[in-house]
Design an enzyme around this catalytic site. Structure first.
Site, PDB file in Angstrom:
ATOM      1  N   ASP A  18       0.857  -1.195   0.000  1.00 29.11           N
ATOM      2  CA  ASP A  18       0.000   0.000   0.000  1.00 29.11           C
ATOM      3  C   ASP A  18       0.889   1.241   0.000  1.00 29.11           C
ATOM      4  O   ASP A  18       1.897   1.308   0.702  1.00 29.11           O
ATOM      5  CB  ASP A  18      -0.921  -0.009   1.227  1.00 29.11           C
ATOM      6  CG  ASP A  18      -2.052   0.985   1.095  1.00 29.11           C
ATOM      7  OD1 ASP A  18      -3.211   0.547   0.923  1.00 29.11           O
ATOM      8  OD2 ASP A  18      -1.790   2.212   1.156  1.00 29.11           O
ATOM      9  N   ILE A  19       0.483   2.242  -0.763  1.00 26.77           N
ATOM     10  CA  ILE A  19       1.283   3.465  -0.894  1.00 26.77           C
ATOM     11  C   ILE A  19       1.244   4.308   0.381  1.00 26.77           C
ATOM     12  O   ILE A  19       2.139   5.128   0.616  1.00 26.77           O
ATOM     13  CB  ILE A  19       0.780   4.275  -2.127  1.00 26.77           C
ATOM     14  CG1 ILE A  19       1.875   5.159  -2.696  1.00 26.77           C
ATOM     15  CG2 ILE A  19      -0.474   5.053  -1.811  1.00 26.77           C
ATOM     16  CD1 ILE A  19       1.530   5.746  -4.056  1.00 26.77           C
ATOM     17  N   ASN A  78     -12.772  -3.293   2.753  1.00 28.24           N
ATOM     18  CA  ASN A  78     -13.775  -2.240   2.854  1.00 28.24           C
ATOM     19  C   ASN A  78     -14.701  -2.329   1.647  1.00 28.24           C
ATOM     20  O   ASN A  78     -14.228  -2.471   0.508  1.00 28.24           O
ATOM     21  CB  ASN A  78     -13.101  -0.866   2.882  1.00 28.24           C
ATOM     22  CG  ASN A  78     -12.294  -0.656   4.154  1.00 28.24           C
ATOM     23  OD1 ASN A  78     -12.711  -1.065   5.228  1.00 28.24           O
ATOM     24  ND2 ASN A  78     -11.138  -0.025   4.032  1.00 28.24           N
ATOM     25  N   GLN A  87     -15.006   2.417   1.464  1.00 26.92           N
ATOM     26  CA  GLN A  87     -14.152   1.974   0.366  1.00 26.92           C
ATOM     27  C   GLN A  87     -13.740   3.197  -0.455  1.00 26.92           C
ATOM     28  O   GLN A  87     -14.573   4.017  -0.816  1.00 26.92           O
ATOM     29  CB  GLN A  87     -14.915   0.973  -0.523  1.00 26.92           C
ATOM     30  CG  GLN A  87     -14.069   0.399  -1.647  1.00 26.92           C
ATOM     31  CD  GLN A  87     -14.817  -0.687  -2.428  1.00 26.92           C
ATOM     32  OE1 GLN A  87     -15.966  -1.007  -2.118  1.00 26.92           O
ATOM     33  NE2 GLN A  87     -14.156  -1.236  -3.422  1.00 26.92           N
ATOM     34  N   HIS A 110     -10.219  -5.104  -3.142  1.00 26.86           N
ATOM     35  CA  HIS A 110      -8.870  -5.376  -2.628  1.00 26.86           C
ATOM     36  C   HIS A 110      -8.949  -5.814  -1.186  1.00 26.86           C
ATOM     37  O   HIS A 110      -9.775  -5.327  -0.413  1.00 26.86           O
ATOM     38  CB  HIS A 110      -7.960  -4.162  -2.774  1.00 26.86           C
ATOM     39  CG  HIS A 110      -8.553  -2.890  -2.240  1.00 26.86           C
ATOM     40  ND1 HIS A 110      -9.504  -2.165  -2.933  1.00 26.86           N
ATOM     41  CD2 HIS A 110      -8.346  -2.233  -1.079  1.00 26.86           C
ATOM     42  CE1 HIS A 110      -9.850  -1.125  -2.222  1.00 26.86           C
ATOM     43  NE2 HIS A 110      -9.176  -1.128  -1.085  1.00 26.86           N
ATOM     44  N   LEU A 111      -8.064  -6.726  -0.852  1.00 22.00           N
ATOM     45  CA  LEU A 111      -7.947  -7.212   0.518  1.00 22.00           C
ATOM     46  C   LEU A 111      -6.684  -6.593   1.121  1.00 22.00           C
ATOM     47  O   LEU A 111      -5.611  -6.673   0.530  1.00 22.00           O
ATOM     48  CB  LEU A 111      -7.867  -8.750   0.499  1.00 22.00           C
ATOM     49  CG  LEU A 111      -7.665  -9.452   1.837  1.00 22.00           C
ATOM     50  CD1 LEU A 111      -8.490 -10.730   1.868  1.00 22.00           C
ATOM     51  CD2 LEU A 111      -6.195  -9.814   2.044  1.00 22.00           C
ATOM     52  N   HIS A 112      -6.851  -5.945   2.263  1.00 23.52           N
ATOM     53  CA  HIS A 112      -5.700  -5.388   2.985  1.00 23.52           C
ATOM     54  C   HIS A 112      -5.124  -6.478   3.896  1.00 23.52           C
ATOM     55  O   HIS A 112      -5.869  -7.116   4.649  1.00 23.52           O
ATOM     56  CB  HIS A 112      -6.128  -4.231   3.894  1.00 23.52           C
ATOM     57  CG  HIS A 112      -6.725  -3.046   3.200  1.00 23.52           C
ATOM     58  ND1 HIS A 112      -6.024  -1.878   2.960  1.00 23.52           N
ATOM     59  CD2 HIS A 112      -7.970  -2.819   2.711  1.00 23.52           C
ATOM     60  CE1 HIS A 112      -6.817  -0.993   2.361  1.00 23.52           C
ATOM     61  NE2 HIS A 112      -7.998  -1.534   2.213  1.00 23.52           N
TER      62      HIS A 112
HETATM   63  P1  5GP Z   1      -9.829   1.331   0.661  1.00 25.21           P
HETATM   64  O1  5GP Z   1     -10.063   2.521   1.528  1.00 25.21           O
HETATM   65  O2  5GP Z   1     -10.494   1.468  -0.688  1.00 25.21           O
HETATM   66  O3  5GP Z   1     -10.101   0.022   1.334  1.00 25.21           O
HETATM   67  O4  5GP Z   1      -8.254   1.298   0.428  1.00 25.21           O
HETATM   68  C1  5GP Z   1      -7.614   1.822  -0.693  1.00 25.21           C
HETATM   69  C2  5GP Z   1      -6.131   1.709  -0.430  1.00 25.21           C
HETATM   70  O5  5GP Z   1      -5.443   1.869  -1.655  1.00 25.21           O
HETATM   71  C3  5GP Z   1      -5.596   2.778   0.528  1.00 25.21           C
HETATM   72  O6  5GP Z   1      -4.985   2.151   1.649  1.00 25.21           O
HETATM   73  C4  5GP Z   1      -4.588   3.553  -0.318  1.00 25.21           C
HETATM   74  O7  5GP Z   1      -3.447   3.948   0.404  1.00 25.21           O
HETATM   75  C5  5GP Z   1      -4.249   2.561  -1.413  1.00 25.21           C
HETATM   76  N1  5GP Z   1      -3.851   3.178  -2.666  1.00 25.21           N
HETATM   77  C6  5GP Z   1      -4.535   4.142  -3.347  1.00 25.21           C
HETATM   78  N2  5GP Z   1      -3.892   4.458  -4.488  1.00 25.21           N
HETATM   79  C7  5GP Z   1      -2.780   3.673  -4.524  1.00 25.21           C
HETATM   80  C8  5GP Z   1      -1.700   3.546  -5.475  1.00 25.21           C
HETATM   81  O8  5GP Z   1      -1.640   4.217  -6.510  1.00 25.21           O
HETATM   82  N3  5GP Z   1      -0.731   2.656  -5.183  1.00 25.21           N
HETATM   83  C9  5GP Z   1      -0.756   1.871  -4.054  1.00 25.21           C
HETATM   84  N4  5GP Z   1       0.256   1.026  -3.875  1.00 25.21           N
HETATM   85  N5  5GP Z   1      -1.761   1.965  -3.137  1.00 25.21           N
HETATM   86  C10 5GP Z   1      -2.748   2.859  -3.379  1.00 25.21           C
END
Ligand code: 5GP
Ligand code: ZN
Length: 119
Positions: A30-31, A86, A93, A99-101
């Site tokens: 994750d970034i 999420n 989300q 996506h799975l964290h």
């Molecule tokens: P969500 O809130 O949708 O469950 O999580 C999205 C996740 O994607 C966040 O933790 C965010 O940091 C990550 N993310 C968003 N854009 C990028 C990207 O361009 N590269 C990477 N590696 N992670 C990303």
């Protein structure tokens, strides 16, 4: 072509720190990590959300879960980890490509969800 950010990562148009890849799925750091180790696993196919997934997505979703432990261990998470998916507005989300964290680190994670107090 999809403008979805994770589809662009799958196509190699946006770089990522890759952890695992096969024909169906991709795992990368994750970034903006929420924990010392924070990896995302995504299906290569654009599935919007667990809230919209159906039986046609069963094989890849099962595969992602079945590979999660190996991917976590490959990042040093030998004593457990947390997984989060999420889904939709209520789930906060942010990226609408399922996506799975995987979250972990050397110390136990705090901030676990607690049962809501009954009113
Ligand atoms: P969500 O809130 O949708 O469950 O999580 C999205 C996740 O994607 C966040 O933790 C965010 O940091 C990550 N993310 C968003 N854009 C990028 C990207 O361009 N590269 C990477 N590696 N992670 C990303
Ligand atoms: Zn996508």
């Amino acid at each position: 072509m999809s403008e979805c950010i994770f589809c662009r990562i799958v196509r190699g148009e946006i770089p990522c720190r890759k952890v695992y890849e096969d024909e169906d799925m991709l795992a990368f750091h994750d970034i903006n990590p929420w924990a010392p180790v924070h990896v995302l696993i995504i299906p290569k196919q654009h599935i919007v959300s667990l809230a919209t997934a159906d039986a046609s997505n069963q094989a890849v979703l099962g595969k992602i879960l079945a590979r999660t432990g190996d991917i976590a261990r490959s990042q040093g998470l030998n004593d457990g980890f947390r997984t989060v998916i999420n889904s939709g507005r209520i789930g906060n989300q942010e990226v609408y490509h399922l996506h799975l964290h995987i979250l972990g680190g050397p110390e136990p994670l705090g901030g676990s969800l607690k049962p809501m107090t009954k009113k």
